[in-house]
Scaffold this motif. Structure first.
Motif, PDB file in Angstrom:
ATOM      1  N   LYS A 179      65.105  45.715   0.212  1.00 33.54           N
ATOM      2  CA  LYS A 179      63.824  46.385  -0.050  1.00 33.54           C
ATOM      3  C   LYS A 179      62.674  45.370   0.025  1.00 33.54           C
ATOM      4  N   LYS A 235      64.425  45.687   9.164  1.00 33.33           N
ATOM      5  CA  LYS A 235      64.660  47.070   9.608  1.00 33.33           C
ATOM      6  C   LYS A 235      65.472  47.157  10.908  1.00 33.33           C
ATOM      7  N   PHE A 260      62.155  44.476   3.742  1.00 29.82           N
ATOM      8  CA  PHE A 260      62.442  45.656   4.570  1.00 29.82           C
ATOM      9  C   PHE A 260      61.882  45.571   5.987  1.00 29.82           C
TER      10      PHE A 260
END
Length: 231
Positions: A156, A163, A159
């Motif tokens: 997180k 990704k 991120f």
């Protein structure tokens, strides 16, 4: 109530049960052993989180010992060769990613896929377990959520940079989970665990983890559907 009736009907000492248990028990022992090794490797790759990761590795080792005791309690010898083969593809993918310093892929395999797989399996197993194994497994599940949480929080926080690699790692590794579930379907049923329930619980855990990391609901649906290529 059907779960309780199923437990009452299970003969934990029958040869059929013990034969299936020899493979399922080996899978959880091997899963905890590989998790232990994976967290030690992640501690090398993420030195800033070394203490936390080594602590998770020790926890996995304790879990392994607990599950070894479950097998001894039923006088079952775990089929470790079967279990090593069962995990071989995920194991190789983790090792290859670690060798290339692909921390994101390593975290997806260990902290998301393997932990969600374990949590789903333990959740479905607890209502149909023998008393000794139930107590051990309930303690383990509480710990597994903290492992999942480490990977979620790291991914997180990173991120945007992670990704693309997350999507590639998901595409490569999620279909393997389906093959693993298919491989163990018959043995799991003997223990009172239905494959559909395992899949449902895994998809809930995995989808929530992807959502927590930062993927949109649409992305979560798309990424989760990649597992179906192996169904």
């Amino acid at each position: 109530m059907p779960q309780l009736e199923a437990t009452a009907a299970i003969d934990f000492h029958s040869e059929t049960y013990k034969d299936a248990y020899s493979r399922i028990n080996a899978i959880v022992i091997e899963g905890e052993q590989e998790a232990n090794e994976n967290y030690i490797k992640l501690a090398e790759l993420l030195p800033e989180s070394k203490d936390q990761l080594l602590s998770l590795a020790k926890m996995e080792n304790r879990h392994k010992k607990g599950f070894e005791a479950c097998g001894r309690n039923l006088s079952v010898t775990p089929d470790m060769e079967f279990a090593r083969q069962f995990f071989s593809q995920l194991h190789k993918n983790f090792q290859d990613a670690a060798a290339q310093n692909q921390v994101v892929t390593c975290l997806l395999i260990q902290s998301l896929i393997i932990e969600c797989f374990a949590i789903a399996a333990y959740n479905i197993y607890i209502p149909v377990a023998d008393d000794f194994a139930r107590k051990i497994t309930e303690g383990v599940v509480k710990d597994e959520y903290s492992h999942l949480n480490f990977g979620e929080e790291w991914l997180k926080a990173n991120f945007e940079a992670s990704k693309e690699e997350l999507e590639a790692a998901n595409r490569q590794n999620l279909p393997i989970v389906w093959k693993m579930l298919n491989q163990v379907e018959a043995d799991a049923r003997v223990l009172g665990m239905e494959k559909e329930a395992l899949i449902e619980d895994f998809m809930i855990q995995y989808g929530e983890a992807l959502s927590h990391i930062g993927f949109s609901n649409r992305d979560v649906m798309r990424l989760s559907a990649m597992g179906l290529t192996a169904a």
